[in-house]
Design a protein around this motif. Structure first.
Motif, PDB file in Angstrom:
ATOM      1  N   ARG A  99     -42.394  -3.288 -18.772  1.00 54.98           N
ATOM      2  CA  ARG A  99     -42.975  -2.474 -17.704  1.00 54.98           C
ATOM      3  C   ARG A  99     -43.903  -1.392 -18.257  1.00 54.98           C
ATOM      4  N   MET A 100     -43.592  -0.905 -19.461  1.00 49.94           N
ATOM      5  CA  MET A 100     -44.437   0.110 -20.104  1.00 49.94           C
ATOM      6  C   MET A 100     -45.743  -0.479 -20.628  1.00 49.94           C
ATOM      7  N   GLY A 134     -36.915   5.003 -16.823  1.00 44.78           N
ATOM      8  CA  GLY A 134     -35.952   4.171 -16.102  1.00 44.78           C
ATOM      9  C   GLY A 134     -34.692   3.833 -16.872  1.00 44.78           C
ATOM     10  N   LEU A 135     -34.610   4.213 -18.154  1.00 43.00           N
ATOM     11  CA  LEU A 135     -33.403   3.927 -18.944  1.00 43.00           C
ATOM     12  C   LEU A 135     -32.657   5.232 -19.190  1.00 43.00           C
ATOM     13  N   ASP A 138     -32.043  -4.870 -20.178  1.00 44.85           N
ATOM     14  CA  ASP A 138     -32.696  -3.805 -19.426  1.00 44.85           C
ATOM     15  C   ASP A 138     -33.774  -3.107 -20.250  1.00 44.85           C
ATOM     16  N   ARG A 139     -33.534  -2.967 -21.562  1.00 42.77           N
ATOM     17  CA  ARG A 139     -34.565  -2.327 -22.384  1.00 42.77           C
ATOM     18  C   ARG A 139     -35.759  -3.256 -22.569  1.00 42.77           C
ATOM     19  N   ILE A 150     -37.674   6.041 -22.696  1.00 41.68           N
ATOM     20  CA  ILE A 150     -38.289   4.949 -21.950  1.00 41.68           C
ATOM     21  C   ILE A 150     -38.028   5.182 -20.460  1.00 41.68           C
ATOM     22  N   GLU A 164     -36.840  -5.392 -20.422  1.00 44.09           N
ATOM     23  CA  GLU A 164     -37.584  -5.310 -19.162  1.00 44.09           C
ATOM     24  C   GLU A 164     -38.344  -3.994 -19.056  1.00 44.09           C
ATOM     25  N   ALA A 165     -37.708  -2.890 -19.453  1.00 39.56           N
ATOM     26  CA  ALA A 165     -38.344  -1.579 -19.370  1.00 39.56           C
ATOM     27  C   ALA A 165     -39.545  -1.477 -20.303  1.00 39.56           C
ATOM     28  N   GLY A 206     -32.519   4.266 -24.212  1.00 39.61           N
ATOM     29  CA  GLY A 206     -33.786   4.763 -23.713  1.00 39.61           C
ATOM     30  C   GLY A 206     -34.472   5.727 -24.666  1.00 39.61           C
TER      31      GLY A 206
END
Length: 260
Positions: free
Chosen positions: A172-173, A138-139, A165-166, A136, A168-169, A144
């Motif tokens: 974003r994807m 950014g992780l 954080d995951r 992923i 959010e990531a 990730g």
């Protein structure tokens, strides 16, 4: 597991604590998972240890979104495998979703232990995340790592008991992210598209039941359920429920009562 008499007033709470401990002894749950479970317990106390209306609303929207999905995936971590392994397999099969193991404290031993636990309830079920080849963006940590035919390709992802954080990531994807989180203030809860503020041991069986009820609904009705859902209002309503409940308990001088 420690044998707990069902007459104990906190039987179920203690039972699921023992399930988490057992999960650690089986090699599925990380030590940090015990801390996370305790934090969730505290919020469950605040909401009253029951499924409240905002959670029911969120579950209906989540099931509707899953029924509309082209490539749905359910993420599994150590706490999920310890608490609801059977229900996780049942939910995936009911929703026609893929299962993918994803861990922050990833080791091959933990991955195998979780896969073995899930396969107790269906030896033939496909389990992804054993050999992830994608990351992923950014992780940099182990969470990730995802599988090409799983979360990397997914349009809808359920990430219960999750790191923010995951969540959010994944958003974003461009993924539609659903989470189950007893803490309405967590980053996962705030970043997800749909947040089910409920104990996973109540949420997963209820989602299975809702799927059976809703699978016959026309596509237009499912789309309307998702379109009309407001996650911000859900989180606000949960906080208002907690505030009102605590106010009521204080006014009733709850410390003078034997139970609540």
């Amino acid at each position: 597991m420690v044998k707990i008499p069902k007459s104990h007033p906190r039987y179920w709470s203690l039972y699921y604590r023992e399930k988490i401990i057992e999960g650690m002894e089986k090699g599925m749950t990380a030590k940090a998972g015990l801390i996370a479970h305790g934090r969730g317990e505290a919020f469950d106390y605040l909401i009253g240890e029951k499924t409240i209306e905002p959670a029911e609303r969120a579950m209906r929207a989540a099931v509707a979104k899953f029924l509309l999905a082209k490539w749905p995936v359910i993420s599994v971590n150590g706490n999920v495998a310890a608490l609801v392994p059977k229900e996780t397999v049942e939910l995936a099969k009911t929703l026609n979703a893929k299962l993918e193991i994803n861990l922050f404290y990833r080791t091959e031993e933990r991955v195998r232990a979780i896969a073995d636990e899930l396969r107790k309830y269906d030896p033939d079920i496909e389990i992804l995340g054993i050999n992830p080849t994608r990351r992923i963006p950014g992780l940099e940590h182990e969470r990730g790592k995802v599988e090409e035919e799983g979360m990397w390709k997914a349009d809808v992802v359920l990430v219960p008991l999750e790191d923010g954080d995951r969540t959010e990531a994944l958003v974003r994807m461009g993924k539609f992210v659903i989470t189950v989180d007893l803490n309405p203030l967590s980053r996962s809860a705030r970043m997800a598209n749909i947040t089910i503020v409920d104990n996973i041991v109540r949420a997963y069986p209820r989602m299975v039941g809702l799927t059976d009820e809703m699978r016959k609904l026309p596509r237009e009705k499912l789309e309307e359920i998702v379109r009309s859902y407001d996650n911000g209002k859900t989180l606000s309503d949960v906080l208002l429920h907690i505030r009102n409940r605590l106010t009521d308990l204080a006014e009733r001088r709850i410390w003078e009562e034997k139970k609540f």
